[in-house]
Write a protein that holds these residues in place. Structure first.
Motif, PDB file in Angstrom:
ATOM      1  N   HIS A  36      22.880  54.141 -69.533  1.00  0.00           N
ATOM      2  CA  HIS A  36      21.573  54.608 -69.963  1.00  0.00           C
ATOM      3  C   HIS A  36      20.535  54.353 -69.006  1.00  0.00           C
ATOM      4  O   HIS A  36      20.132  53.424 -68.312  1.00  0.00           O
ATOM      5  CB  HIS A  36      21.226  53.606 -70.978  1.00  0.00           C
ATOM      6  N   TRP A  38      17.387  54.461 -68.332  1.00  0.00           N
ATOM      7  CA  TRP A  38      16.314  54.298 -69.019  1.00  0.00           C
ATOM      8  C   TRP A  38      14.962  54.428 -68.346  1.00  0.00           C
ATOM      9  O   TRP A  38      14.770  53.992 -67.270  1.00  0.00           O
ATOM     10  CB  TRP A  38      16.346  52.920 -69.820  1.00  0.00           C
ATOM     11  N   SER A  39      14.319  55.381 -68.783  1.00  0.00           N
ATOM     12  CA  SER A  39      13.000  55.746 -67.948  1.00  0.00           C
ATOM     13  C   SER A  39      13.129  56.454 -66.548  1.00  0.00           C
ATOM     14  O   SER A  39      12.146  56.507 -65.796  1.00  0.00           O
ATOM     15  CB  SER A  39      11.991  54.676 -68.025  1.00  0.00           C
ATOM     16  N   SER A  63      16.387  59.468 -71.253  1.00  0.00           N
ATOM     17  CA  SER A  63      15.404  59.226 -72.339  1.00  0.00           C
ATOM     18  C   SER A  63      14.890  60.463 -72.825  1.00  0.00           C
ATOM     19  O   SER A  63      15.363  61.602 -72.388  1.00  0.00           O
ATOM     20  CB  SER A  63      14.230  58.428 -71.601  1.00  0.00           C
ATOM     21  N   ASP A 129      18.577  61.586 -75.514  1.00  0.00           N
ATOM     22  CA  ASP A 129      18.043  60.659 -76.671  1.00  0.00           C
ATOM     23  C   ASP A 129      17.343  61.875 -77.275  1.00  0.00           C
ATOM     24  O   ASP A 129      16.201  62.454 -76.871  1.00  0.00           O
ATOM     25  CB  ASP A 129      17.282  59.623 -76.034  1.00  0.00           C
ATOM     26  N   SER A 321      20.002  46.903 -75.470  1.00  0.00           N
ATOM     27  CA  SER A 321      19.484  48.228 -75.586  1.00  0.00           C
ATOM     28  C   SER A 321      18.204  48.198 -74.917  1.00  0.00           C
ATOM     29  O   SER A 321      17.523  47.254 -74.729  1.00  0.00           O
ATOM     30  CB  SER A 321      19.575  48.786 -76.785  1.00  0.00           C
ATOM     31  N   HIS A 322      17.586  49.314 -75.022  1.00  0.00           N
ATOM     32  CA  HIS A 322      16.127  49.310 -74.370  1.00  0.00           C
ATOM     33  C   HIS A 322      15.232  48.590 -75.330  1.00  0.00           C
ATOM     34  O   HIS A 322      14.112  48.085 -75.035  1.00  0.00           O
ATOM     35  CB  HIS A 322      15.689  50.604 -74.154  1.00  0.00           C
ATOM     36  N   TYR A 357      22.749  49.468 -70.112  1.00  0.00           N
ATOM     37  CA  TYR A 357      21.306  49.473 -70.088  1.00  0.00           C
ATOM     38  C   TYR A 357      20.881  49.524 -68.632  1.00  0.00           C
ATOM     39  O   TYR A 357      21.060  48.095 -68.250  1.00  0.00           O
ATOM     40  CB  TYR A 357      20.681  48.871 -71.253  1.00  0.00           C
TER      41      TYR A 357
END
Length: 475
Positions: A36, A38-39, A63, A129, A321-322, A357
């Motif tokens: 993931h 993330w961002s 994301s 996502d 997770s986020h 993550y």
């Protein structure tokens, strides 16, 4: 006469005595893992695709790619406080204003396409996502194309869509009401469904191979109560290709995609019915695993059951997770080492699809946000040597059944995969010496990451494990 067998696996050299064995029947196993990112911006993911592939990830999850609310003058902070020089919030990309590819936080459609070209080059599959459930808190920011496509602004939302949810276990409120200030989209409106599916098909045209459905439990199932503006709760039938809407259908076969939903577990959540459409997150299992890691004791919770009515083969598993990291900071107190030990455990297992993550670069237990910039790469943990080794171990153990045990004090977890491999994980902050049962053939097994040797003899294996360290052993 015995012969020495030398195997190179994930950088490890393993020395063992060779013997004839009868192959066991293959077990039903999951092989893939998800990063993931993330961002991370689309450009950042593309720039790191080679590392992602070499680290053994089958999938990278982005994301949200949709057009979104521009908050705080377009500032790029992950999270800002009043008075900070750089403004922004990571969660603005979870506030759609249109369903088209590209937003100011992560990049344009062209940058998304470049990322997809990089993914294809390195044979990494991309999960996006997606979040059809709601719009931005400020619903007046919704763009005209979306309003026009669904028959006007008032047709975009459920009749109950501006009413706050007060009881998340009331299925009518949960699937039609406003969650956290986010107005609830009428996902049963055929015009919206067709518009949304055009977005999905555009993503698929660029090579996307899967979707994570955000707030999936807030979108109604066929058995759920109807909003007064809905004729049928058929969103999931349309989204997963069982039905077409207004001549639009999922453009690729459903079984070619990895689709999973954020159906967080609680009372009166219809996990089994959601599981008929997609894989689901194992949120209760994540909670149990964090409990074990926090107490450094395998026996602190039950990790031998999935805490879920859906079979483990159809669950996405995580340490965090986020949401658990960013929202209530439920998991943020775990150190990177503890998270890594938990991820190694999940990935060594036979089933579940583990998700790693990526925490922000520079993050600490005192500073959750680290470098505090949307678009930047996370820290190096996603390619830590132990993470890389267990990702490759998982694929190498295809078809091998698991046996999960622990030391008497619960500080060391052992995940055996048939008689072909063993992962030993010290989840404590103290050195541990073990002498535990094993199915590995007699011999000496050296973990190539730490150059530590374990000896198997007469059905037992012994050795010493450093604090918060995992060891990957294969025959």
């Amino acid at each position: 006469m015995k012969k020495s067998l030398f195997l190179v696996m994930a950088g490890s050299i393993i020395i063992a005595s060779c013997r004839q064995t009868t192959p066991a029947p293959e077990a039903d196993t999951n092989d893939d893992v998800i990063l993931h990112a993330w961002s991370w911006s689309f450009d950042t993911i593309a720039a790191n695709m080679k590392d992602i592939a070499e680290a053994g990830y089958a999938y990278v999850q982005t994301s949200p790619a949709n057009t979104c609310f521009i908050g705080e003058d377009g500032g790029m902070a992950l999270f800002s406080q009043p008075g900070d020089s750089v403004k922004g919030k990571w969660y603005y990309y979870y506030q759609p204003t249109d369903w088209k590819i590209g937003n100011y936080l992560l990049g344009s459609r062209d940058q998304f396409k470049s990322m997809m070209d990089s993914a294809a080059k390195y044979n990494v599959k991309v999960i996006v996502d997606v979040l059809p459930n709601h719009t931005a808190v400020d619903h007046t920011a919704v763009l005209p194309d979306l309003d026009n496509a669904v028959g006007g602004h008032d047709k975009l939302f459920h009749a109950n869509g501006m009413t706050d949810i007060t009881d998340y276990n009331d299925r009518y409120q949960c699937t039609t009401g406003k969650m956290g200030g986010l107005p609830d989209v009428n996902t049963e409106n055929p015009d919206f469904q067709a518009y949304y599916m055009n977005y999905v098909n555009d993503l698929l045209s660029l090579g996307v191979k899967g979707f994570r459905y955000d707030t999936a439990k807030h979108i109604g199932l066929p058995s759920d109560p109807l909003d007064s503006l809905a004729e049928r709760n058929n969103f999931w039938d349309v989204a997963t290709g069982r039905e077409e809407v207004k001549g639009v259908r999922l453009s690729v076969p459903r079984d070619s995609l990895f689709i999973y939903g954020e159906v967080l577990q609680d009372r009166n959540v219809k996990e089994a019915e959601y599981g008929e459409y997609m894989d689901l997150v194992a949120s209760n299992y994540g909670h149990a695993l964090r409990n074990v890691l926090e107490k450094a004791d395998f026996n602190a919770d039950s990790l031998l059951i999935w805490h879920h009515p859906v079979d483990g083969k159809h669950l996405v598993t995580w340490v965090e997770s986020h949401d658990t990291y960013c929202n209530q900071h439920e998991s943020a107190g775990l150190t990177d080492e503890q998270v890594r030990m938990g991820y190694v455990f999940l990935t060594a297992r036979q089933n579940g699809t583990p998700l790693f993550y990526s925490r922000p670069a520079g993050s600490t237990r005192d500073n959750y946000w680290g470098n505090n910039r949307v678009g930047a790469r996370g820290n190096d943990e996603f390619k830590h040597p132990e993470v890389v080794a267990v990702n490759k171990f998982r694929r190498a153990m295809h078809g091998q059944p698991e046996n999960v045990t622990a030391s008497d004090n619960g500080a060391v977890i052992a995940v055996a995969r048939g008689n072909a491999g063993l992962v030993l994980i010290n989840i404590s902050g103290k050195t541990q010496t073990v002498d535990i049962p094993t199915a590995l053939p007699d011999g000496a097994y050296t973990d190539g990451i730490h150059n530590t040797t374990f000896k198997a003899n007469n059905g037992r294996i012994n050795g010493t494990l450093a604090p918060f360290t995992s060891y990957i052993l294969t025959y």
